[in-house]
Write a protein that holds these residues in place. Structure first.
Motif, mmCIF file in Angstrom:
data_model
loop_
_atom_site.group_PDB
_atom_site.id
_atom_site.type_symbol
_atom_site.label_atom_id
_atom_site.label_comp_id
_atom_site.label_asym_id
_atom_site.label_seq_id
_atom_site.Cartn_x
_atom_site.Cartn_y
_atom_site.Cartn_z
ATOM 1 N N GLU A 229 -30.328 -57.262 -74.525
ATOM 2 C CA GLU A 229 -29.101 -57.901 -74.031
ATOM 3 C C GLU A 229 -27.864 -57.142 -74.489
ATOM 4 O OE1 GLU A 229 -26.510 -62.040 -74.481
ATOM 5 O OE2 GLU A 229 -28.293 -61.706 -75.707
ATOM 6 N N ARG A 230 -27.847 -56.755 -75.763
ATOM 7 C CA ARG A 230 -26.651 -56.145 -76.343
ATOM 8 C C ARG A 230 -26.417 -54.716 -75.860
ATOM 9 N NH1 ARG A 230 -24.447 -59.503 -80.327
ATOM 10 N NH2 ARG A 230 -25.361 -61.550 -79.946
ATOM 11 N N GLY A 232 -27.122 -53.908 -72.552
ATOM 12 C CA GLY A 232 -26.987 -53.950 -71.104
ATOM 13 C C GLY A 232 -25.630 -53.408 -70.683
ATOM 14 N N TYR A 235 -22.863 -56.069 -70.432
ATOM 15 C CA TYR A 235 -22.448 -56.565 -71.748
ATOM 16 C C TYR A 235 -21.533 -55.554 -72.431
ATOM 17 C CZ TYR A 235 -22.764 -58.439 -76.511
ATOM 18 O OH TYR A 235 -22.458 -58.946 -77.745
ATOM 19 N N THR A 253 -28.325 -54.183 -66.193
ATOM 20 C CA THR A 253 -27.660 -55.309 -66.841
ATOM 21 C C THR A 253 -28.513 -55.836 -67.991
ATOM 22 O OG1 THR A 253 -28.716 -56.982 -65.446
ATOM 23 C CG2 THR A 253 -26.677 -55.970 -64.607
ATOM 24 N N SER A 254 -27.910 -56.666 -68.795
ATOM 25 C CA SER A 254 -28.652 -57.297 -69.887
ATOM 26 C C SER A 254 -29.854 -58.062 -69.353
ATOM 27 C CB SER A 254 -27.732 -58.253 -70.658
ATOM 28 O OG SER A 254 -26.691 -57.557 -71.294
ATOM 29 N N ARG A 257 -32.623 -55.655 -68.199
ATOM 30 C CA ARG A 257 -33.315 -54.994 -69.303
ATOM 31 C C ARG A 257 -34.260 -55.963 -70.003
ATOM 32 N NH1 ARG A 257 -30.221 -50.244 -72.311
ATOM 33 N NH2 ARG A 257 -32.427 -49.768 -72.540
ATOM 34 N N GLN A 258 -33.801 -57.182 -70.194
ATOM 35 C CA GLN A 258 -34.669 -58.194 -70.799
ATOM 36 C C GLN A 258 -35.865 -58.499 -69.899
ATOM 37 O OE1 GLN A 258 -31.617 -61.251 -71.329
ATOM 38 N NE2 GLN A 258 -31.856 -61.099 -73.544
#
Length: 281
Positions: A229-230, A232, A235, A253-254, A257-258
């Motif tokens: 998340e951090r 992305g 973000y 994006t976050s 990626r997650q």
């Protein structure tokens, strides 16, 4: 992550005891330099060549002792790398029809050289396909925790697994193919291809995570997802005070990626990581 008793890898090249100088950058205004370095923190390849006119000072030839924290980071990196070797050596022949040749992980402090260009802590971890080595300044782990709020040992392991995933892409021919296609594409299209490349590496990192379940502790997967998340693109652009611009994204994006990490983790199958034929990312 439970690494007690896990062997260390012999494919470690530790340059952190070597003395080094600073990096001199020319040809870009300060705004351009900061933008390139910000992108460089999270690319799968070295961005130093983008710093036009940039030169990297040679090492001084002096040596130094490692701090206790550096020693621990080196041992941790070696053990995590060993887990990637075991995982990919086991599933590579069936998945891709060939034996797995593991990469070397270069640990450095501050600045070093690679065939892909000068490497510094500012470029972040990256994989160089020319020498098939991954490069990591172990101080990046502290940056993740202190600046990004992406702490935890499994978040760090995810970073290493992601760079190894780029080597997997190199081994099966995807990385050179996409690198060639990006050279002939517009910036917008090149960015879009890079996003798919990076999300596939996230998914392959998830495949690795699924194969080391016996080493995982409660909360480990959450640490990896938090790190995803951090880093992305949306973000990071918001964190920099910018409105997210999808056409400028290079990693996804976050949420993407997650989700792709989770896809690899849940399936444990590299075949499920075909981001290039996915209708939606």
């Amino acid at each position: 992550m439970r690494l007690r008793g896990v062997r260390g890898s012999s494919n470690i090249e530790d340059r952190r005891r070597m003395g080094g100088g600073g990096a001199a950058v020319g040809g870009l205004g300060i705004g351009g330099v900061l933008l390139v370095l910000a992108i460089g923190y999270f690319t799968g390849i070295d961005v130093t060549p983008l710093l036009n006119g940039g030169t990297t000072a040679p090492t001084t030839g002096q040596t130094r002792d490692l701090t206790q924290a550096e020693e621990q980071a080196g041992q941790f990196s070696s053990q995590v790398l060993a887990t990637t070797e075991s995982v990919w050596s086991g599933i590579f022949p069936q998945a891709f029809g060939k034996e797995y040749e593991p990469p070397v992980l270069v640990l450095f402090s501050g600045v070093t050289q690679s065939p892909c260009g000068g490497a510094s802590g500012a470029t972040g971890p990256f994989y160089c396909p020319v020498d098939e080595k991954a490069y990591l300044d172990t101080a990046f782990f502290a940056y993740m925790q202190q600046e990004l709020g992406a702490g935890g040992d499994f978040a760090q392991a995810y970073v290493i697994a992601h760079e190894v995933a780029h080597h997997v892409q190199d081994e099966i021919g995807i990385l050179p193919k996409i690198n060639q296609m990006r050279q002939d594409a517009s910036e917008r299209d090149a960015n879009a291809m890079t996003v798919r490349l990076e999300l596939q590496a996230d998914c392959l990192s998830g495949v690795w995570a699924s194969q080391v379940d016996g080493l995982l502790e409660p909360g480990d997967i959450d640490e990896a997802l938090n790190a995803a998340e951090r880093i992305g693109d949306d973000y990071l652009q918001r964190r920099a005070g910018r409105v997210p611009n999808p056409h400028s994204f290079t990693h996804g994006t976050s949420e993407q990626r997650q989700r792709w990490f989770s896809t690899g983790y849940k399936s444990g199958d590299p075949a499920g990581c075909d981001t290039f034929n996915a209708p939606e990312l």
